[in-house]
Design an enzyme around this catalytic site. Structure first.
Site, PDB file in Angstrom:
ATOM      1  N   GLY A  42       0.771  -1.238   0.000  1.00 36.26           N
ATOM      2  CA  GLY A  42       0.000   0.000   0.000  1.00 36.26           C
ATOM      3  C   GLY A  42       0.799   1.283   0.000  1.00 36.26           C
TER       4      GLY A  42
ATOM      5  CD  GLU B  25       1.815  -9.041   1.844  1.00 34.70           C
ATOM      6  OE1 GLU B  25       2.419 -10.122   1.966  1.00 34.70           O
ATOM      7  OE2 GLU B  25       0.580  -8.954   1.797  1.00 34.70           O
TER       8      GLU B  25
ATOM      9  N   GLY C 295       4.090  -3.620  -3.473  1.00 38.87           N
ATOM     10  CA  GLY C 295       4.282  -3.911  -4.887  1.00 38.87           C
ATOM     11  C   GLY C 295       4.601  -2.635  -5.643  1.00 38.87           C
ATOM     12  NE  ARG C 296       0.066   1.797  -6.254  1.00 37.65           N
ATOM     13  CZ  ARG C 296      -0.822   1.471  -7.180  1.00 37.65           C
ATOM     14  NH1 ARG C 296      -0.659   1.873  -8.414  1.00 37.65           N
ATOM     15  NH2 ARG C 296      -1.889   0.766  -6.864  1.00 37.65           N
TER      16      ARG C 296
ATOM     17  CB  CYS D 147     -11.309   0.867 -33.122  1.00 37.58           C
ATOM     18  SG  CYS D 147     -10.053   0.560 -34.369  1.00 37.58           S
TER      19      CYS D 147
ATOM     20  CE1 TYR E  85      -0.884  -4.042  -8.683  1.00 38.22           C
ATOM     21  CE2 TYR E  85       0.202  -2.097  -7.812  1.00 38.22           C
ATOM     22  CZ  TYR E  85      -0.299  -3.367  -7.636  1.00 38.22           C
ATOM     23  OH  TYR E  85      -0.196  -3.969  -6.411  1.00 38.22           O
TER      24      TYR E  85
HETATM   25  C1  LIG Z   1      -1.914  -5.960  -3.939  1.00 38.53           C
HETATM   26  C2  LIG Z   1      -1.420  -6.453  -2.635  1.00 38.53           C
HETATM   27  C3  LIG Z   1      -0.181  -6.011  -2.149  1.00 38.53           C
HETATM   28  C4  LIG Z   1       0.631  -4.957  -2.832  1.00 38.53           C
HETATM   29  O1  LIG Z   1      -0.055  -3.749  -2.829  1.00 38.53           O
HETATM   30  P1  LIG Z   1       0.670  -2.392  -3.321  1.00 38.53           P
HETATM   31  O2  LIG Z   1      -0.419  -1.383  -3.213  1.00 38.53           O
HETATM   32  O3  LIG Z   1       1.102  -2.636  -4.715  1.00 38.53           O
HETATM   33  O4  LIG Z   1       1.798  -2.147  -2.412  1.00 38.53           O
HETATM   34  C5  LIG Z   1       0.264  -6.559  -0.966  1.00 38.53           C
HETATM   35  N1  LIG Z   1      -0.456  -7.478  -0.297  1.00 38.53           N
HETATM   36  C6  LIG Z   1      -1.652  -7.920  -0.737  1.00 38.53           C
HETATM   37  C7  LIG Z   1      -2.390  -8.930   0.036  1.00 38.53           C
HETATM   38  C8  LIG Z   1      -2.169  -7.420  -1.918  1.00 38.53           C
HETATM   39  O5  LIG Z   1      -3.368  -7.845  -2.344  1.00 38.53           O
END
Ligand SMILES: *Cc1c(COP(=O)(O)O)cnc(C)c1O
Length: 371
Positions: free
Chosen positions: A214, A244, A246-247, A322, A351
């Site tokens: 997040g 954990e 991601g972004r 299109c 993403y």
């Molecule tokens: C999507 C997700 C993440 C990563 O979220 P980000 O916003 O990309 O940091 C981590 N844990 C869980 C369970 C997720 O679904």
């Protein structure tokens, strides 16, 4: 913002008309190092594969992070192939085959319901699991709130006694992923502190508190979320505090670039029409914002006919699909744009390709360059 020079060189080197994602592994490594500097000690840093599952990205992040977080059997296979030291497996609709594969791989499972706990107990009696809880209060603001509100993820706090009573599994901690794209470091630190104290107050003596991802990226500015407020969090002895994201790890390591095929004005609006679009980079269409871009001028124009161009004007950067919804950015001012120039969208390492509908209209995919 203009990409770093080594990225620019790679982009200008692409066969035309260009359409590419460039991922820079040095940027990934630097970002992991910076995030570790801001996290409390001790803490575990995993990478959420769903943000970008490109094998080169995973190879790099499996090495740099403590492990990978996966949410499907497909991601699990990718994580194993990348040699992840540690795997955490979440997701609301795991099949028995996926649960079995994850248990066999030694992954830590985040269980999402009482029913799933029963299924895990039947598949692997005595298994240790982490329970995902959708807390009673909204923990954080951000673009996708996942707690304090009805969602398919986790169990309510009121279901905790029922979850703890399921025979044949041991709940060793909690997973409390609450939000996506939060930009406020102080609010995030407060959320983590609250997650720790709530988990301890349950009385199960948790060994794991997973606060999810997040960490946010502000696509409309060049700034990064300040994670430093996290550093002063005290982690109780015996608890593995897991982050954990991601972004935040992957976004800045990717650039999406597409050649301008045409520049045209209709009904008073000017469009740069790209060899690419939302089928490669869906995020701005999905979230309803305008993703900034940089123009990389390409002076070469080998044709005898006039070169379409526009100067000192606002343009819409649109794709090759299109549909009028194939828009990456509306109303951005350019000093000059010409057919054959390259538009580069930064911060597209998370993403981007992974959430896009690649086969719509069956255009050729982008090429991928790994630096
Ligand atoms: C999507 C997700 C993440 C990563 O979220 P980000 O916003 O990309 O940091 C981590 N844990 C869980 C369970 C997720 O679904």
């Amino acid at each position: 913002m203009r990409p770093p020079e080594h990225v620019v060189r790679a982009l200008l080197d692409l066969p035309g008309p260009a359409c590419a994602y460039v991922y820079d592994t040095a940027t990934l490594r630097a970002r992991v190092a910076a995030v570790r500097q801001s996290l409390p000690v001790p803490a575990s840093l995993l990478y959420a594969v769903k943000a970008n599952g490109h094998p080169a990205v995973l190879d790099t992040l499996a090495r740099e992070c403590d492990g990978l977080e996966v949410a499907s059997g497909g991601e699990l296979a990718l994580a194993l192939r990348a040699g992840a030291r540690r795997i955490v497996f979440g997701g609301p609709a795991k099949t028995d085959a996926e649960l079995t594969a994850a248990l066999d791989a030694g992954a830590q499972i985040n269980a999402e319901s009482v029913h799933e706990l029963h299924r895990i107990a039947a598949l692997r009696p005595g298994a240790e699991v982490v329970l995902r809880v959708n807390r009673a209060g909204a923990a954080l603001t951000g673009s996708h709130s996942m707690t304090g509100t009805p969602t398919p993820f986790g169990v309510d706090e009121t279901q905790l006694p029922a979850a703890l009573a399921v025979p044949g599994v041991r709940i060793i901690g909690f997973h409390l992923h609450a939000v996506s794209n939060n930009l406020d470091g102080h609010a995030h630190a407060a959320f983590v502190r609250d997650a720790l104290s709530w988990s301890q107050a349950t009385g199960i003596h948790p060994r794991v508190v997973n606060v999810g991802g997040g960490f946010g990226v502000d696509y409309l500015s060049d700034t990064a979320m300040d994670l430093d407020p996290l550093r002063s969090i005290t982690v109780p002895r015996g608890i593995d505090l897991i982050f954990e994201p991601g972004r935040y790890l992957a976004a800045d390591a990717g650039w999406y670039a597409a050649s301008v095929i045409d520049v045209k004005t209709t009904h008073g609006r000017t469009f740069a029409v790209l060899r690419g679009g939302t089928h490669h980079f869906r995020l701005p269409a999905a979230w309803g914002y305008d993703h900034p871009f940089t123009v990389l001028p390409v002076d070469d124009w080998p044709h005898p006919y006039p070169r379409p161009s526009a100067t000192d004007t606002d343009i819409d950067a649109v794709g090759e699909l299109c549909t009028p919804r194939d828009v990456l950015c509306r109303g951005r001012h350019v000093t000059q744009i010409r057919a054959g120039d390259l538009l580069v969208f930064g911060r597209t390492g998370a993403y981007g390709w992974d959430i896009s509908h690649h086969d719509f209209l069956r255009h050729d995919p982008p090429v991928f360059r790994i630096l």
